[in-house]
Design a protein around this motif. Sequence first.
Motif, PDB file in Angstrom:
ATOM      1  N   GLN A   1       3.167   1.017  -3.704  1.00 32.27           N
ATOM      2  CA  GLN A   1       2.129   1.851  -4.875  1.00 32.27           C
ATOM      3  C   GLN A   1       1.002   1.902  -4.769  1.00 32.27           C
ATOM      4  N   GLY A   2       0.193   2.649  -3.890  1.00 36.07           N
ATOM      5  CA  GLY A   2      -1.268   2.724  -3.791  1.00 36.07           C
ATOM      6  C   GLY A   2      -1.878   1.627  -3.225  1.00 36.07           C
ATOM      7  N   TYR A   3      -2.877   2.162  -2.595  1.00 34.51           N
ATOM      8  CA  TYR A   3      -4.018   0.528  -2.100  1.00 34.51           C
ATOM      9  C   TYR A   3      -4.806   0.560  -3.276  1.00 34.51           C
ATOM     10  N   THR A   4      -5.159   1.161  -4.258  1.00 34.69           N
ATOM     11  CA  THR A   4      -6.486   0.937  -5.172  1.00 34.69           C
ATOM     12  C   THR A   4      -5.833  -0.216  -6.498  1.00 34.69           C
ATOM     13  N   VAL A   5      -4.081  -0.489  -6.106  1.00 37.96           N
ATOM     14  CA  VAL A   5      -3.444  -0.689  -7.164  1.00 37.96           C
ATOM     15  C   VAL A   5      -2.996  -1.922  -6.973  1.00 37.96           C
ATOM     16  N   THR A   6      -2.787  -2.660  -5.777  1.00 38.24           N
ATOM     17  CA  THR A   6      -2.853  -3.376  -4.841  1.00 38.24           C
ATOM     18  C   THR A   6      -3.176  -4.671  -4.956  1.00 38.24           C
ATOM     19  N   THR A   7      -2.846  -6.037  -5.274  1.00 35.98           N
ATOM     20  CA  THR A   7      -3.641  -6.988  -5.386  1.00 35.98           C
ATOM     21  C   THR A   7      -4.572  -7.893  -4.476  1.00 35.98           C
ATOM     22  N   THR A   8      -4.795  -8.540  -4.136  1.00 35.99           N
ATOM     23  CA  THR A   8      -4.730 -10.200  -3.377  1.00 35.99           C
ATOM     24  C   THR A   8      -3.447 -10.844  -3.889  1.00 35.99           C
TER      25      THR A   8
ATOM     26  N   HIS B   1      -8.185 -15.844   5.621  1.00 37.74           N
ATOM     27  CA  HIS B   1      -7.759 -15.086   7.142  1.00 37.74           C
ATOM     28  C   HIS B   1      -7.875 -13.543   7.226  1.00 37.74           C
ATOM     29  N   ILE B   2      -8.339 -12.825   5.765  1.00 40.02           N
ATOM     30  CA  ILE B   2      -8.480 -11.219   5.547  1.00 40.02           C
ATOM     31  C   ILE B   2     -10.050 -11.410   4.634  1.00 40.02           C
ATOM     32  N   GLY B   3     -10.585 -12.350   4.242  1.00 39.63           N
ATOM     33  CA  GLY B   3     -11.780 -12.305   3.264  1.00 39.63           C
ATOM     34  C   GLY B   3     -11.540 -11.390   2.212  1.00 39.63           C
ATOM     35  N   SER B   4     -10.751  -9.974   2.780  1.00 43.73           N
ATOM     36  CA  SER B   4     -10.445  -9.718   1.270  1.00 43.73           C
ATOM     37  C   SER B   4      -9.809  -8.228   1.303  1.00 43.73           C
ATOM     38  N   LYS B   5      -8.796  -7.392   0.481  1.00 40.27           N
ATOM     39  CA  LYS B   5      -7.973  -7.059   0.641  1.00 40.27           C
ATOM     40  C   LYS B   5      -9.007  -5.286   1.512  1.00 40.27           C
ATOM     41  N   GLU B   6     -10.357  -5.307   0.819  1.00 31.72           N
ATOM     42  CA  GLU B   6     -10.938  -4.195   1.531  1.00 31.72           C
ATOM     43  C   GLU B   6     -11.204  -4.441   2.590  1.00 31.72           C
ATOM     44  N   ARG B   7     -11.625  -5.870   3.885  1.00 35.80           N
ATOM     45  CA  ARG B   7     -11.489  -6.169   4.657  1.00 35.80           C
ATOM     46  C   ARG B   7     -10.133  -5.465   5.249  1.00 35.80           C
ATOM     47  N   LEU B   8      -8.602  -6.293   4.586  1.00 28.95           N
ATOM     48  CA  LEU B   8      -7.929  -6.323   5.346  1.00 28.95           C
ATOM     49  C   LEU B   8      -6.976  -4.634   5.593  1.00 28.95           C
ATOM     50  N   LEU B   9      -7.482  -3.940   4.612  1.00 32.71           N
ATOM     51  CA  LEU B   9      -7.900  -2.268   5.241  1.00 32.71           C
ATOM     52  C   LEU B   9      -8.136  -1.446   6.273  1.00 32.71           C
TER      53      LEU B   9
ATOM     54  N   GLY C   1       4.948  -1.523  10.936  1.00 33.88           N
ATOM     55  CA  GLY C   1       5.415  -0.972   9.845  1.00 33.88           C
ATOM     56  C   GLY C   1       5.032   0.260   9.165  1.00 33.88           C
ATOM     57  N   VAL C   2       5.287  -0.071   7.670  1.00 36.47           N
ATOM     58  CA  VAL C   2       4.809   1.124   6.534  1.00 36.47           C
ATOM     59  C   VAL C   2       3.285   1.101   6.352  1.00 36.47           C
ATOM     60  N   ALA C   3       2.464   0.236   7.680  1.00 35.29           N
ATOM     61  CA  ALA C   3       1.347   0.531   7.616  1.00 35.29           C
ATOM     62  C   ALA C   3       0.273   1.869   8.061  1.00 35.29           C
ATOM     63  N   SER C   4       1.786   2.871   8.598  1.00 33.08           N
ATOM     64  CA  SER C   4       1.288   4.588   9.078  1.00 33.08           C
ATOM     65  C   SER C   4       1.154   4.996   7.640  1.00 33.08           C
ATOM     66  N   VAL C   5       1.685   5.085   6.627  1.00 36.02           N
ATOM     67  CA  VAL C   5       1.483   5.611   5.758  1.00 36.02           C
ATOM     68  C   VAL C   5      -0.243   5.964   5.403  1.00 36.02           C
ATOM     69  N   ILE C   6      -0.906   4.826   5.514  1.00 34.82           N
ATOM     70  CA  ILE C   6      -2.853   4.918   5.429  1.00 34.82           C
ATOM     71  C   ILE C   6      -3.206   6.297   6.963  1.00 34.82           C
ATOM     72  N   LEU C   7      -2.246   5.586   8.110  1.00 34.64           N
ATOM     73  CA  LEU C   7      -3.114   6.316   9.005  1.00 34.64           C
ATOM     74  C   LEU C   7      -2.939   7.637   8.440  1.00 34.64           C
ATOM     75  N   LEU C   8      -1.391   8.641   8.361  1.00 37.51           N
ATOM     76  CA  LEU C   8      -1.428   9.766   7.255  1.00 37.51           C
ATOM     77  C   LEU C   8      -1.989  10.156   6.824  1.00 37.51           C
ATOM     78  N   ASN C   9      -2.985   9.430   6.215  1.00 40.69           N
ATOM     79  CA  ASN C   9      -3.810  10.051   5.205  1.00 40.69           C
ATOM     80  C   ASN C   9      -4.731  10.605   5.636  1.00 40.69           C
ATOM     81  N   GLU C  10      -5.357   9.770   6.437  1.00 34.88           N
ATOM     82  CA  GLU C  10      -6.535   9.784   6.937  1.00 34.88           C
ATOM     83  C   GLU C  10      -7.332  10.013   6.118  1.00 34.88           C
TER      84      GLU C  10
ATOM     85  N   PHE D   1       0.648  -1.112   0.215  1.00 30.23           N
ATOM     86  CA  PHE D   1       0.270  -0.133   0.294  1.00 30.23           C
ATOM     87  C   PHE D   1       0.987   1.579  -0.188  1.00 30.23           C
ATOM     88  N   ALA D   2       2.067   1.292   1.128  1.00 28.02           N
ATOM     89  CA  ALA D   2       2.895   2.408   1.262  1.00 28.02           C
ATOM     90  C   ALA D   2       3.665   2.487  -0.439  1.00 28.02           C
TER      91      ALA D   2
END
Length: 423
Positions: free
Chosen positions: A256-263, A280-288, A332-341, A253-254
Amino acid sequence: MHTRPADRRSQILRHACTLFARQGYGATTVRQIADAAQLLSGSLYHHFPSKEAMLLDILEEFFAGALHRHRATLAATDDPVVALRGLIRGSLTVIAENPDASIVVVAECRRLAQTERFRWLSERTARTSAMWRSVMEEGVRAGVLRADLRPETTAHLVQSTVWAMAQWYRGNGRYDPDEASGLLVDLFVRGIAKPGAYRSRALGPILGGAGPSRPAVGVDPDGYEAPRIRLARLLPDGADARMRIGYAAGLLFAQQGYTVTTTRQIAELAGVPVGSLAHHIGSKERLLAHMLTGFFQELLAAFDKDAAARPRPIRRVEGLIARTVDALAGHGVASVILLNERATEDVPQSELYRLLGAVEGVWTRALADGMRSGEFRADLDPAFVQRVLRTAISTSSGAYRGLGVHDVAGLYQEIALGGIGAR
């Protein structure tokens, strides 16, 4: 009446920029841009040879405007603090006038600078960063800014914070760029504590061997190593499949971006079958959604644990900073998602905003309590200050090469409470 080609180009760029900011460059198609501009896809190619060419024009115009403002600021004054205020005001003005382009720059620049056609971004961002660093260096020479924090460090921190504000700052809100720049200079130079309420520490020994590992906007030389190598470095010992999936997703996600990342990409990087990932997660959306809500829930639990142990507002703010830095490092690098808010439409909005609001509330109450007790300056705006501080921490808490998590927390505590001004 026919629209002139130059006007039509500007209209196309405006629509493209809006889409890039809203859903990401990688996820935006030429057809979507053409539809927004009310053109056939074939007609759009009369004005631009590719989607990449549109992005190139947007970025070139953005950096040209920013550099022009910064040069004018530095030419107009010899006072380092006045110059700092001018750099901040110029940046916020660019953000206010070009909010979509600013979001695109913050979200896309580090990744794009790794591609051949956009390598010029590294030179442009390095030139911009050098201006901020020169102001901090002059401030140290003049004795108005602290030498123990190192000019390179403070320049990176302040510049990256201001540009990351593009995700939420709007010039037509409570503060226009002139007012906001004054508040930010006051916050960073003086800090939030009243003189005598906070014992400032010399950080020179800690920062002696450390420095920003990347410019505030632009190429990240360490962040684009082979994904498997970086993932192995980030993962804690004994990580199970679910944890590997989470870290792999955050890394992709950090980068190449969330939208273009595939499962499939997440599964391959995590080293698990695609079917196992779905289990484990069901889908990319549920993981986010899981990553976002899990982060905030853990952060709030840590805040609650500290509340009784740190009753004084100054100690509480120290704890809020330390817990946030620690949580970002632990995710880890999931903070990029928090940054965007900015949640995608796939994430449950009500739950996310409830958790984010709770985090903001803890910070705001701690600052307001400090103002009432006399530990913090009486002229603070707690809501604005907490937003700036959280932006600063989430933007660059992992950006200092040579510093451990504890030392990074100490750096932010010192700057937030004591400020960068000479003491």
